[in-house]
Design an enzyme around this catalytic site. Sequence first.
Site, PDB file in Angstrom:
ATOM      1  N   GLY A   9       0.830  -1.206   0.000  1.00 23.05           N
ATOM      2  CA  GLY A   9       0.000   0.000   0.000  1.00 23.05           C
ATOM      3  C   GLY A   9       0.863   1.254   0.000  1.00 23.05           C
ATOM      4  CB  ILE A  14      -0.702   4.810   6.540  1.00 22.30           C
ATOM      5  CG1 ILE A  14      -1.832   5.516   7.297  1.00 22.30           C
ATOM      6  CG2 ILE A  14       0.354   4.277   7.519  1.00 22.30           C
ATOM      7  CD1 ILE A  14      -2.732   4.585   8.106  1.00 22.30           C
ATOM      8  CG  LEU A  43      -1.046  -7.279  -1.950  1.00 26.13           C
ATOM      9  CD1 LEU A  43      -0.666  -6.282  -0.852  1.00 26.13           C
ATOM     10  CD2 LEU A  43      -0.042  -8.440  -1.972  1.00 26.13           C
ATOM     11  CB  SER A 112      -8.459  -0.417  12.109  1.00 24.01           C
ATOM     12  OG  SER A 112      -9.435   0.576  12.334  1.00 24.01           O
ATOM     13  CE1 TYR A 152     -10.817  -1.062   7.099  1.00 23.49           C
ATOM     14  CE2 TYR A 152     -11.510  -0.320   9.263  1.00 23.49           C
ATOM     15  CZ  TYR A 152     -10.585  -0.325   8.236  1.00 23.49           C
ATOM     16  OH  TYR A 152      -9.416   0.397   8.348  1.00 23.49           O
ATOM     17  CE  LYS A 156      -7.718  -2.741   8.745  1.00 19.37           C
ATOM     18  NZ  LYS A 156      -6.371  -2.649   8.180  1.00 19.37           N
TER      19      LYS A 156
END
Length: 258
Positions: A9, A14, A43, A112, A152, A156
């Site tokens: 990424g 980030i 990915l 996260s 999500y 995480k």
Amino acid sequence: MPRNVVVTGSGSGIGAALTALLRARGDRVIGVDLRGGDVDADLSTPEGRATAAAAARDAAGGVVDAVVTCAGTSVPGTAMVTVNYFGTTEFLTALRPALAAAERPRAVVIGSISGTQPSDPDVVAACLADDEATALAHAERAVADGRARQLYPSSKAALAQWARRTAVAEGWADAGIPVNVVAPGIVLTPMSAGIFDDPEMKKVMDTAVPMPLNGYLRPEDVAAAVLFLVSEENSHITGQVVYVDGGAEATLRGPSDF
Ligand code: NAI
């Protein structure tokens, strides 16, 4: 000595901030992203992860000093599982031998604060069982049931558990490889931009992720914490979820849950 650091990424948010900071201090970054990276790869698929890991290892000459997995998506759908979870765990596992070949290897996963929020236990269990087909089947059911957003936090939460388990599993701590999670609050990146376009959504997010210390994060603020965890100075921190969140986790979970 410059170190070889693989960053997924790396093209945005980030990952881009971290790449810039690492390069500024003289490290050699091998950036992996969908496009425009040193290694271009998707990915979300097993083939993409395997190809990307092999290309990153080769670009590093077989010795990888650190891996940081920033690639992720918050677009509600199954990619939350295939990219956020398996795009990290499979990629990092494929690079374990190249990390073990380094003198002071380090690994950091970007999690996260959402990992503390309600998740789909079936998705989390299938992820942790390393069963992508079952995880995808549960994820598809969640999408069909209108629970796509839960994928999500599920991805995480599973990542945090995977990292804690992996950190002390054979081949990691005993090979000198610390594995930690950096779990940010709300970071001002393209991923979170939509929150600020919608006043209602912003209100919901400010309640879900209260950040009394210094407000929203810049991507550089998250990268700074990662920099320490991948540095040679981090000799003994492993298996930790480091919340870089302006106090959100402490506010939400209170003093006794750590
Ligand atoms: P971003 O959207 O700016 O960057 C994500 C990067 O991942 C992009 O360069 C994108 O191309 C790459 N990516 C997405 N799918 C990919 C795939 N299939 N294969 C290869 N690369 C892929 O997002 P940001 O904010 O920098 O997010 C980085 C990490 O931080 C993510 O894991 C995200 O979940 C996490 N995070 C972000 C927060 C925020 O508020 N922005 C808060 C907490 C965690």
